[in-house]
Design a protein around this motif. Structure first.
Motif, short mmCIF file in Angstrom:
data_model
loop_
_atom_site.label_atom_id
_atom_site.label_comp_id
_atom_site.label_asym_id
_atom_site.label_seq_id
_atom_site.Cartn_x
_atom_site.Cartn_y
_atom_site.Cartn_z
N THR A 351 0.83 -1.20 0.00
CA THR A 351 0.00 0.00 0.00
C THR A 351 0.87 1.26 0.00
O THR A 351 0.60 2.22 -0.74
CB THR A 351 -0.92 0.00 1.23
N LEU A 352 1.94 1.27 0.82
CA LEU A 352 2.82 2.43 0.88
C LEU A 352 3.50 2.67 -0.46
O LEU A 352 3.57 3.81 -0.95
CB LEU A 352 3.88 2.22 1.98
N LEU A 353 3.99 1.59 -1.07
CA LEU A 353 4.68 1.74 -2.35
C LEU A 353 3.73 2.23 -3.44
O LEU A 353 4.07 3.11 -4.23
CB LEU A 353 5.30 0.40 -2.74
N SER A 354 2.52 1.66 -3.49
CA SER A 354 1.55 2.07 -4.51
C SER A 354 1.18 3.54 -4.35
O SER A 354 1.12 4.29 -5.32
CB SER A 354 0.30 1.19 -4.42
N SER A 355 0.89 3.95 -3.11
CA SER A 355 0.47 5.34 -2.89
C SER A 355 1.60 6.31 -3.23
O SER A 355 1.37 7.38 -3.81
CB SER A 355 0.04 5.53 -1.43
N THR A 356 2.85 5.95 -2.91
CA THR A 356 3.99 6.82 -3.23
C THR A 356 4.18 6.96 -4.73
O THR A 356 4.30 8.06 -5.28
CB THR A 356 5.26 6.27 -2.58
N LEU A 357 4.20 5.82 -5.43
CA LEU A 357 4.43 5.87 -6.87
C LEU A 357 3.24 6.48 -7.62
O LEU A 357 3.45 7.17 -8.63
CB LEU A 357 4.72 4.46 -7.39
N ASN A 358 2.02 6.25 -7.16
CA ASN A 358 0.87 6.85 -7.83
C ASN A 358 0.87 8.37 -7.69
O ASN A 358 0.32 9.08 -8.54
CB ASN A 358 -0.43 6.28 -7.26
N LEU A 359 1.45 8.87 -6.61
CA LEU A 359 1.53 10.32 -6.43
C LEU A 359 2.65 10.93 -7.25
O LEU A 359 2.48 11.99 -7.86
CB LEU A 359 1.75 10.64 -4.95
N LEU A 360 3.80 10.25 -7.31
CA LEU A 360 4.99 10.85 -7.92
C LEU A 360 5.22 10.42 -9.37
O LEU A 360 6.08 10.99 -10.04
CB LEU A 360 6.23 10.49 -7.10
N ALA A 361 4.47 9.40 -9.84
CA ALA A 361 4.71 8.89 -11.19
C ALA A 361 3.40 8.42 -11.79
O ALA A 361 2.35 8.46 -11.14
CB ALA A 361 5.74 7.75 -11.15
N ASP A 362 3.46 7.97 -13.04
CA ASP A 362 2.28 7.49 -13.76
C ASP A 362 2.47 6.01 -14.10
O ASP A 362 3.54 5.62 -14.60
CB ASP A 362 2.06 8.28 -15.06
N LEU A 363 1.43 5.21 -13.83
CA LEU A 363 1.51 3.78 -14.12
C LEU A 363 1.55 3.58 -15.63
O LEU A 363 0.67 4.04 -16.35
CB LEU A 363 0.31 3.05 -13.51
#
Length: 624
Positions: A351-363
């Motif tokens: 959950t932490l990794l997903s929320s961080t990457l979704n905020l700072l990058a685009d899937l």
């Protein structure tokens, strides 16, 4: 229908409490505490909707027997049906027992009766034998570790959050498949995952668009699968996310799931499909059932021909979420950042990794390995959320599997250096005046504070409310503003006609709560005991009058009493009955017997005739 209902009521009166209870158990929808008599029960049992539901529980053999009874009509007997279907007496008894337990057919002497509203759509001219070829793997317990394809729903959700995603009328998508969807790109499979995502509230429909929702519980997919009511059809492409009412897809899925067990594996699913089609032809069809089995395997409810722990939890109302968690692989909390500005996650992100990457990058890719891409736009999004350049780099360092590349650091610092040099302020409308003192006065009026007035210039106030609301507030405060459009042209205001408010949302249709087994048994005892008391009470004339009154709604009480007396005493009476459409005939009769709503009588001239009680319109004394 009344004549058939009367015949059914007469048959019910000959049953004991256990037999009536068995009928109520197999026809639970008719069980009602308000039933007063077996005649009331017969009316409920002949209701077309109830009959249709009961017909859906029949296997193919019982359906064939029912169809033969309907075709033969008054000539239907055990021997005639067996000859018609070319079956043995044992096969007939097994199938007819199903019909009797559901009050869809019953014996009346040597003749077999049926509920005439039944339409045996699946009946065949020969009795279909049971398909017993579905083999199981003895006592060998199948131990499998299924792969849960929740990533496809994640891909759809991520894609919908980034771009417009519409369902075609023929299936598929207009903007291409979700990134990394893989096999889900095929119309039928893609439709399954879209339907699951919407049913589980991972996606929602908003003005024809699919958007992610706040409800992101992937464990809900299994429960959502059971609720989907559309029937899969591999031969016909149908659009996802459209209503196909009355297709009984939910019952098809539930029945197919119940055919599997955890301790034994089905060796040949083709044999299982054939058996399900025979057991419930009104629900199962070979192609649709085969597709549902494929759905079970795709959702990890079935693997290797046996139920998985997730499938067991769904079938037995267990803890679905806990079972889903046990099947999911362990989540990772690290990503590998590369010099091409991508972050690669091997496996399921935490959950932490997903929320961080979704905020700072685009899937960018959501297959087995998930790939996020950092860009000037995604970094700017994080800065807009209130993060500084140092905070962005710190969050990346926390989830990075190794050092963050210098290219990523340079990109973050470069975007942060240019961020905020320009600001854009949201303004709903502006209030202008040539006199700055007037605007100073307006800004201090307490009644106008909800407008959020603020100065953009000495002669310009910004309002956060639309033009109409701002004009109304100023006028209520005692000012006389004028509305103008963007080209400084005066806006002519028109009085809107009054409209009545729309009625509230309709409440869901009320449905009576079904009785449990004990309550159904108690109801059967009460109905049978009450019938015995009524039959044993009073004189034969009173009992005959009661039965005649139930079977005819046209006669007055005195006419019913006159006909009952003639029946009991064997005296002549004159009746007028409906002999055809808008035709009546009057005849002098001497009643002989009364059975199943039919009055047998001797007529003038020495002839004998049968008169349906429901057709009698008037009863007179012989000289009347």
């Amino acid at each position: 229908m009344p004549r058939r209902t009367n015949a059914l009521a007469t048959w019910l009166q000959r049953l004991d409490q256990g037999e009536v209870a068995a009928i109520l158990t197999h026809r639970r929808d008719v069980g009602d505490r308000l039933l007063r008599s077996l005649k009331d029960l017969a009316y409920q049992l002949t209701d077309p909707d109830s009959v249709h539901r009961a017909e859906g529980e029949l296997d193919q053999g019982a359906t064939d027997v029912l169809g033969a009874v309907i075709r033969l009509g008054h000539a239907a007997s055990v021997d005639a049906v067996c000859a018609e279907l070319r079956c043995s007496a044992q096969e007939f008894d097994r199938a007819f027992a199903q019909l009797k337990r559901r009050a869809l057919a019953w014996p009346e002497g040597a003749v077999l009766k049926e509920v005439n509203s039944v339409r045996a759509l699946h009946a065949r001219p020969r009795l279909t034998r049971g398909h017993r070829g579905a083999a199981q793997a003895g006592d060998d317990r199948v131990r499998v570790v299924p792969h849960v394809h929740c990533g496809w729903c994640r891909a759809a959700a991520a894609h919908c959050g980034q771009d417009t995603f519409d369902a075609r009328y023929t299936g598929g998508s207009r903007r291409g498949d979700p990134a990394g969807a893989g096999p889900a790109g095929r119309d039928g499979v893609l439709r399954l995952w879209l339907e699951l995502a919407v049913e589980a509230q991972l996606l929602g429909l908003d003005r024809g668009r699919l958007l992610p929702t706040k409800h992101a519980e992937l464990a809900a997919l299994a429960g959502a699968w059971q609720r989907m009511d559309w029937r899969p059809d591999p031969e016909q492409a149908r659009a996802a996310l459209r209503d196909y009412a009355g297709q009984s897809g939910a019952e098809l899925r539930r029945s197919t799931l119940e055919a599997f067990s955890a301790g034994h594996a089905v060796v040949d699913t083709g044999e299982l499909v054939a058996e399900l089609v025979w057991e419930r032809p009104a629900v199962h069809e070979a192609r649709a059932t085969a597709v549902v089995i494929a759905e079970l395997e795709a959702l990890a409810l079935v693997a290797g021909g046996a139920l998985t722990p997730l499938g067991q939890a769904l079938r037995h109302n267990g803890d679905i979420e806990a079972a889903a968690v046990r099947l999911m692989p362990a989540a990772t909390d690290r990503a590998v950042f590369q010099t091409d500005m991508t972050a690669v996650v091997d496996g399921l992100p935490s959950t932490l990794l997903s929320s961080t990457l979704n905020l700072l990058a685009d899937l960018e890719d959501n297959d087995t390995a998930r790939v996020w891409r950092l860009s000037a736009g995604s970094i700017r999004r994080a800065l807009d959320a209130g993060l500084s350049a140092d905070e962005v780099l710190l969050r990346l360092t926390v989830v990075a599997d190794g050092p963050v590349p210098q290219a990523v650091e340079y990109q973050v610092q470069d975007v942060a250096r240019r961020h905020g040099q320009l600001t854009v302020t949201e303004v709903a409308c502006c209030v202008r005046a040539e006199d700055p003192a007037l605007l100073q006065e307006i800004a201090r009026v307490r009644a106008l504070q909800p407008l959020g007035l603020r100065f953009l210039a000495p002669t310009v106030l910004a309002s956060r409310s639309p033009v109409e609301e701002t004009l109304g507030a100023l006028r209520r405060a005692g000012y006389a503003p004028k509305g103008v459009d963007g080209g400084d042209r005066s806006v002519v205001e028109r009085v809107r006609p009054e409209r009545a408010p729309a009625r509230g949302e309709r409440r869901p249709e009320w449905r009576r709560t079904e009785l449990d087994d004990l309550e159904l048994t108690q109801l059967a005892v009460r109905l049978v005991e009450q019938e015995r008391q009524v039959v044993g009470r009073g004189t034969p004339r009173a009992n005959a009058a009661r039965m005649l009154r139930d079977q005819n709604v046209f006669l007055r009480d005195e006419e019913v009493q006159l006909l009952a007396s003639a029946l009991v005493d064997g005296r002549p009476v004159r009746i007028t009955y409906a002999s055809g459409p808008r035709q009546t005939e009057t005849v002098l009769i001497t009643p002989v017997k009364h059975l199943d709503g039919v009055l047998s009588a001797d007529c003038e001239g020495g002839t004998s005739r049968d008169f349906p009680i429901e057709h009698v319109r008037k009863v007179l004394a012989p000289g009347g």
